[in-house]
Scaffold this active site. Structure first.
Site, PDB file in Angstrom:
ATOM      1  CG  HIS A   1      -0.670   4.317   2.285  1.00 35.91           C
ATOM      2  ND1 HIS A   1      -1.744   4.337   3.154  1.00 35.91           N
ATOM      3  CD2 HIS A   1      -0.526   3.030   1.913  1.00 35.91           C
ATOM      4  CE1 HIS A   1      -2.225   3.128   3.296  1.00 35.91           C
ATOM      5  NE2 HIS A   1      -1.507   2.310   2.554  1.00 35.91           N
TER       6      HIS A   1
ATOM      7  CD  GLU B   1      -2.531   7.829   3.573  1.00 33.03           C
ATOM      8  OE1 GLU B   1      -2.445   8.039   2.356  1.00 33.03           O
ATOM      9  OE2 GLU B   1      -2.578   6.672   4.060  1.00 33.03           O
TER      10      GLU B   1
ATOM     11  CB  CYS C   1      -3.974   1.531   0.045  1.00 35.02           C
ATOM     12  SG  CYS C   1      -2.883   0.123   0.183  1.00 35.02           S
TER      13      CYS C   1
HETATM   14  N1  LIG Z   1      -2.248  -0.380   3.062  1.00 34.17           N
HETATM   15  C1  LIG Z   1      -3.383  -0.917   2.706  1.00 34.17           C
HETATM   16  O1  LIG Z   1      -4.443  -0.263   2.609  1.00 34.17           O
HETATM   17  C2  LIG Z   1      -3.365  -2.399   2.499  1.00 34.17           C
HETATM   18  C3  LIG Z   1      -4.612  -2.961   1.853  1.00 34.17           C
HETATM   19  C4  LIG Z   1      -4.809  -4.407   2.266  1.00 34.17           C
HETATM   20  N2  LIG Z   1      -3.790  -5.245   1.712  1.00 34.17           N
HETATM   21  C5  LIG Z   1      -6.206  -4.857   1.843  1.00 34.17           C
HETATM   22  O2  LIG Z   1      -6.342  -5.761   1.114  1.00 34.17           O
HETATM   23  O3  LIG Z   1      -7.151  -4.272   2.258  1.00 34.17           O
END
Ligand SMILES: NC(=O)CC[C@H](N)C(=O)O
Length: 224
Positions: free
Chosen positions: A200, A202, A86
């Site tokens: 995610h 995890e 992410c």
């Molecule tokens: N769950 C997440 O890691 C979101 C990432 C977040 N939108 C970002 O730009 O960093």
């Protein structure tokens, strides 16, 4: 004798504890000697492989800069096995669109363009079960066992900018913004020593993506 590896999770901000738990759950199964939280360049220098967790990519970069470890991180990800989930995927990428006004610091190593917040805001978070052939190797002999993917303000991979980047998982069309969903939305890639995923893993009890990364890291760091 099989080598064991010491894995770090970047613990500056975000969902690092959950990755630590997932890795610890594998310590009797995979060849992991130690799992540590990484907050300094000395800790970074002590690990063989690193996970950059989800959270807020702008904040992680800012804290890394203030902690004086941004350059060390940049050097680490060039050669050592690293998995960005992410926000971590955003940080690894060479290009990000829909970034904060004024742009943001990237580690600039994974040749993809990510589209930040592709699936909307926190309230638009969702999960989806998909079978992923790349996980068969870590599914204890079973094939096609679906994985539950969790998306929270997630980025998508809008384009692959080097033919060496391997696509691993795409969502079926209909998720995310229309301009990049015609053939589904790419959410997991592998490139040399790097793994990048929008979701995610995890936050589930299914640790197959962690096993996948550990196996990848063992391959990358194995010495005869
Ligand atoms: N769950 C997440 O890691 C979101 C990432 C977040 N939108 C970002 O730009 O960093």
């Amino acid at each position: 004798m099989t080598k064991t590896i010491r894995i770090g999770v970047l613990a500056l901000q975000g969902a690092f504890i959950e990755h630590i738990h997932a890795l610890n759950s594998l310590r009797n199964i995979e060849h992991i000697s130690n799992v540590i939280e990484v907050r300094t360049k000395e800790e970074l220098a002590s690990v063989d492989a690193l996970i950059i967790p989800g959270g807020e990519s702008t904040t992680i970069a800012l804290v890394a800069e203030r902690s004086g470890m941004l350059d060390d991180l940049r050097a680490f990800v060039q050669t050592k096995p690293t998995w960005g989930t992410c926000a971590g995927l955003i940080l690894l990428s060479k290009n990000a669109i829909h970034t904060k006004k004024g742009g943001q610091q990237l580690l600039n190593v994974l040749p993809v363009t990510v589209y930040r917040n592709q699936f909307g805001r926190q309230v638009d978070s969702f999960t989806i079960k998909l079978s992923s052939p790349c996980l068969d190797a870590v599914s204890d002999g079973s094939t096609n066992v679906p994985f539950e993917y969790v998306f929270i303000r997630a980025p998508a991979i809008a384009s692959i900018d080097d033919p060496e980047v391997e696509s691993l998982v795409s969502l079926p069309p209909g998720h995310g913004h229309t301009e990049i969903t015609e053939n589904g939305v790419l959410v997991a890639v592998k490139y040399r020593n790097l793994l990048g995923t929008s979701f995610h893993p995890e936050l589930t009890t299914d640790n197959r993506w962690h096993r996948y990364f550990v196996r990848m890291a063992l391959g990358e760091t194995a010495q005869s």
